[in-house]
Design a protein around this motif. Structure first.
Motif, PDB file in Angstrom:
ATOM      1  N   TYR A   1     -27.352 -89.132 -11.409  1.00 19.39           N
ATOM      2  CA  TYR A   1     -27.286 -89.475 -12.829  1.00 19.39           C
ATOM      3  C   TYR A   1     -27.441 -90.984 -13.067  1.00 19.39           C
ATOM      4  CZ  TYR A   1     -25.255 -84.805 -12.987  1.00 19.39           C
ATOM      5  OH  TYR A   1     -25.040 -83.466 -12.836  1.00 19.39           O
ATOM      6  N   SER A   2     -27.613 -91.730 -11.967  1.00 19.36           N
ATOM      7  CA  SER A   2     -27.635 -93.195 -12.098  1.00 19.36           C
ATOM      8  C   SER A   2     -28.818 -93.688 -12.906  1.00 19.36           C
ATOM      9  CB  SER A   2     -27.646 -93.845 -10.707  1.00 19.36           C
ATOM     10  OG  SER A   2     -28.817 -93.463  -9.993  1.00 19.36           O
ATOM     11  N   HIS A   3     -29.895 -92.872 -12.942  1.00 14.42           N
ATOM     12  CA  HIS A   3     -31.072 -93.312 -13.694  1.00 14.42           C
ATOM     13  C   HIS A   3     -30.778 -93.444 -15.185  1.00 14.42           C
ATOM     14  CE1 HIS A   3     -31.118 -89.016 -14.515  1.00 14.42           C
ATOM     15  NE2 HIS A   3     -31.851 -89.303 -15.574  1.00 14.42           N
ATOM     16  N   ALA A   4     -29.701 -92.814 -15.626  1.00 12.24           N
ATOM     17  CA  ALA A   4     -29.383 -92.822 -17.057  1.00 12.24           C
ATOM     18  C   ALA A   4     -29.058 -94.207 -17.568  1.00 12.24           C
ATOM     19  CB  ALA A   4     -28.203 -91.885 -17.324  1.00 12.24           C
ATOM     20  N   ASN A   5     -28.616 -95.073 -16.697  1.00 13.38           N
ATOM     21  CA  ASN A   5     -28.153 -96.386 -17.115  1.00 13.38           C
ATOM     22  C   ASN A   5     -29.163 -97.500 -16.843  1.00 13.38           C
ATOM     23  OD1 ASN A   5     -25.955 -97.092 -18.556  1.00 13.38           O
ATOM     24  ND2 ASN A   5     -24.616 -97.542 -16.846  1.00 13.38           N
ATOM     25  N   GLN A   6     -30.392 -97.146 -16.501  1.00 13.20           N
ATOM     26  CA  GLN A   6     -31.373 -98.162 -16.099  1.00 13.20           C
ATOM     27  C   GLN A   6     -31.687 -99.142 -17.225  1.00 13.20           C
ATOM     28  OE1 GLN A   6     -34.735 -96.107 -14.488  1.00 13.20           O
ATOM     29  NE2 GLN A   6     -33.662 -95.485 -12.627  1.00 13.20           N
ATOM     30  N   GLU A   7     -31.724 -98.649 -18.446  1.00 11.47           N
ATOM     31  CA  GLU A   7     -32.022 -99.537 -19.570  1.00 11.47           C
ATOM     32  C   GLU A   7     -30.918-100.572 -19.734  1.00 11.47           C
ATOM     33  OE1 GLU A   7     -34.176-101.323 -22.265  1.00 11.47           O
ATOM     34  OE2 GLU A   7     -34.850 -99.504 -21.224  1.00 11.47           O
ATOM     35  N   THR A   8     -29.665-100.145 -19.546  1.00 10.90           N
ATOM     36  CA  THR A   8     -28.540-101.078 -19.629  1.00 10.90           C
ATOM     37  C   THR A   8     -28.619-102.115 -18.524  1.00 10.90           C
ATOM     38  OG1 THR A   8     -27.166 -99.331 -20.570  1.00 10.90           O
ATOM     39  CG2 THR A   8     -26.026-101.239 -19.666  1.00 10.90           C
ATOM     40  N   VAL A   9     -28.988-101.649 -17.315  1.00 15.87           N
ATOM     41  CA  VAL A   9     -29.107-102.566 -16.175  1.00 15.87           C
ATOM     42  C   VAL A   9     -30.182-103.605 -16.445  1.00 15.87           C
ATOM     43  CG1 VAL A   9     -29.745-102.754 -13.741  1.00 15.87           C
ATOM     44  CG2 VAL A   9     -28.246-100.903 -14.494  1.00 15.87           C
ATOM     45  N   ARG A  10     -31.324-103.175 -16.974  1.00 13.91           N
ATOM     46  CA  ARG A  10     -32.410-104.112 -17.265  1.00 13.91           C
ATOM     47  C   ARG A  10     -31.960-105.163 -18.280  1.00 13.91           C
ATOM     48  NH1 ARG A  10     -35.891 -99.554 -16.593  1.00 13.91           N
ATOM     49  NH2 ARG A  10     -35.634 -98.984 -18.792  1.00 13.91           N
ATOM     50  N   THR A  11     -31.199-104.717 -19.278  1.00 16.24           N
ATOM     51  CA  THR A  11     -30.712-105.648 -20.297  1.00 16.24           C
ATOM     52  C   THR A  11     -29.789-106.685 -19.679  1.00 16.24           C
ATOM     53  OG1 THR A  11     -30.843-103.931 -21.987  1.00 16.24           O
ATOM     54  CG2 THR A  11     -29.460-105.831 -22.471  1.00 16.24           C
ATOM     55  N   LYS A  12     -28.914-106.247 -18.787  1.00 12.10           N
ATOM     56  CA  LYS A  12     -27.991-107.187 -18.136  1.00 12.10           C
ATOM     57  C   LYS A  12     -28.735-108.176 -17.249  1.00 12.10           C
ATOM     58  CE  LYS A  12     -23.931-104.161 -18.113  1.00 12.10           C
ATOM     59  NZ  LYS A  12     -22.957-103.416 -17.276  1.00 12.10           N
ATOM     60  N   LEU A  13     -29.772-107.699 -16.547  1.00 13.21           N
ATOM     61  CA  LEU A  13     -30.525-108.578 -15.651  1.00 13.21           C
ATOM     62  C   LEU A  13     -31.288-109.647 -16.431  1.00 13.21           C
ATOM     63  CD1 LEU A  13     -31.946-106.030 -13.034  1.00 13.21           C
ATOM     64  CD2 LEU A  13     -30.173-107.754 -12.656  1.00 13.21           C
ATOM     65  N   GLN A  14     -31.782-109.283 -17.588  1.00 12.25           N
ATOM     66  CA  GLN A  14     -32.560-110.230 -18.381  1.00 12.25           C
ATOM     67  C   GLN A  14     -31.671-111.289 -19.026  1.00 12.25           C
ATOM     68  OE1 GLN A  14     -34.645-107.726 -21.107  1.00 12.25           O
ATOM     69  NE2 GLN A  14     -35.968-106.817 -19.531  1.00 12.25           N
ATOM     70  N   GLY A  15     -30.407-110.940 -19.245  1.00 10.43           N
ATOM     71  CA  GLY A  15     -29.499-111.907 -19.834  1.00 10.43           C
ATOM     72  C   GLY A  15     -29.697-112.034 -21.336  1.00 10.43           C
ATOM     73  N   PRO A  16     -28.840-112.803 -21.987  1.00  9.64           N
ATOM     74  CA  PRO A  16     -28.946-112.970 -23.452  1.00  9.64           C
ATOM     75  C   PRO A  16     -30.185-113.751 -23.829  1.00  9.64           C
ATOM     76  CG  PRO A  16     -27.308-114.486 -22.556  1.00  9.64           C
ATOM     77  CD  PRO A  16     -27.728-113.585 -21.415  1.00  9.64           C
TER      78      PRO A  16
END
Length: 347
Positions: free
Chosen positions: A324-339
């Motif tokens: 189910y980890s793929h469900a959070n990929q969009e959140t992970v990408r957002t965190k990696l990109q930073g504000p």
């Protein structure tokens, strides 16, 4: 079972066991007679002695399946589905074979035949994974026959090759599919289907767990639910959302007993309702169990940790939840990109 008696100065021993030919011998000493009897019994336990072919010739596979269905299956969880599978299996010619003549090659031919057949009410062929589930009760039946019924046969399924590709499903609801499902439930006769769908999405519970909920399992004040026994055999307590509690409250009548089922519908009936529902809604490739996948994915997207999600879903290992980890990929990408600052810090 061994019997000893002394006759004409010698000890005569006889070993009788269902399914094996009678073994007898005489010895000068009682100790030698007992030792030989124990040896024969150990060899029978390990199937080192050939079975009594006469006994196996008198038992057909159909007889064995019917006995297992009538005596053992009713004691098992999911007995209704297993009974249907066994009754369908009894219609095949392989069941007319005697246990003496039954071989792995017979099951290989049955396997090949089943894999060419379409699924019930579908034009898609039976998958190896589905067939493996169908054969599982039969394999247990053979093991039970040897141990409990002392029928000296070898499991012909042990050597059967069945290549199963474990394609873990990652099917989630597409945009608009939930609305189409709920709209289509209005055209069905059973009014429990819509609440069950919504409850599954709120709780991530399995179908079998949902259908065994009794009102005594629900703590409406603390917004929690006790699941006495899950698929893994363990009980657990899960928190309920206010929406989930509202669904249960709407179904609870004034004269409801604590032992009343919240969703009084059988697994078979729900499966049939689901097939008709998805057909009416024009939705392909969506299983009821996919609602559990959708619900767990949503829990991760809410920011719950793996232990928190596991406490709700009932998964006992991290590996089981990794799918189910793929469900959070969009959140992970957002965190990696930073504000976003609107201006690069590099000059």
């Amino acid at each position: 079972m061994a019997t000893l008696r002394k006759r004409n100065g010698r000890w005569q021993v006889q070993v009788r066991r269902q399914g094996f030919p009678i073994q007898s011998r005489s010895f000068r000493s009682k100790a030698d007679a007992n030792e030989w009897a124990r040896l024969i019994e150990r060899q029978q336990d390990r199937q080192e002695l050939g079975p009594d072919r006469k006994a196996l010739k008198s038992i057909t596979l159909a007889h064995l399946v019917a006995r297992y269905r009538d005596e053992i299956v009713p004691q098992k969880r999911g007995s209704a589905v297993e009974t249907i599978l066994l009754n369908r299996f009894l219609r095949y010619p392989i069941c007319q074979k005697t246990l003496n003549d039954l071989t792995t090659a017979d099951f290989a031919a049955y396997r090949d035949q089943r894999l060419k057949e379409p699924k019930h009410r579908s034009d898609k062929p039976v998958t190896p994974k589905s067939l493996k589930r169908e054969l599982s009760p039969l394999s247990h039946m053979f093991r039970h026959a040897v141990v409990e019924w002392e029928i000296p046969l070898r499991n012909p399924l042990d050597g059967l090759k069945l290549r199963v590709v474990d394609n873990k499903r990652e099917r989630r609801l597409l945009v608009g599919e939930l609305d189409r499902l709920l709209e289509s439930t209005k055209k069905g006769r059973n009014k429990l289907v819509a609440p069950i769908i919504l409850f599954a999405l709120e709780t991530a519970m399995r179908r079998g767990e949902i259908l065994t909920i009794q009102f005594r399992h629900v703590d409406f004040g603390r917004l929690s639910l006790v699941i006495p026994e899950s698929k893994s055999g363990y009980s657990r307590v899960i928190p309920l959302t206010r929406r989930a509690v509202a669904i249960l409250e709407a179904l609870r009548l004034e004269d409801a007993k604590p032992t009343d089922l919240a969703f009084p519908i059988t697994p078979i009936a729900l499966r049939l309702q689901w097939d008709r529902l998805t057909a009416r809604a024009g939705i392909d490739g969506l299983n009821f169990h996919d609602l559990r996948h959708e619900a767990i994915s949503r829990l991760f997207e809410l920011g719950l940790t793996v232990p928190e999600v596991a406490s709700i879903s009932g998964h006992r290992t991290l590996a089981q939840l990794m799918r189910y980890s793929h469900a959070n990929q969009e959140t992970v990408r957002t965190k990696l990109q930073g504000p976003e600052t609107g201006e690069s810090s590099h000059h």
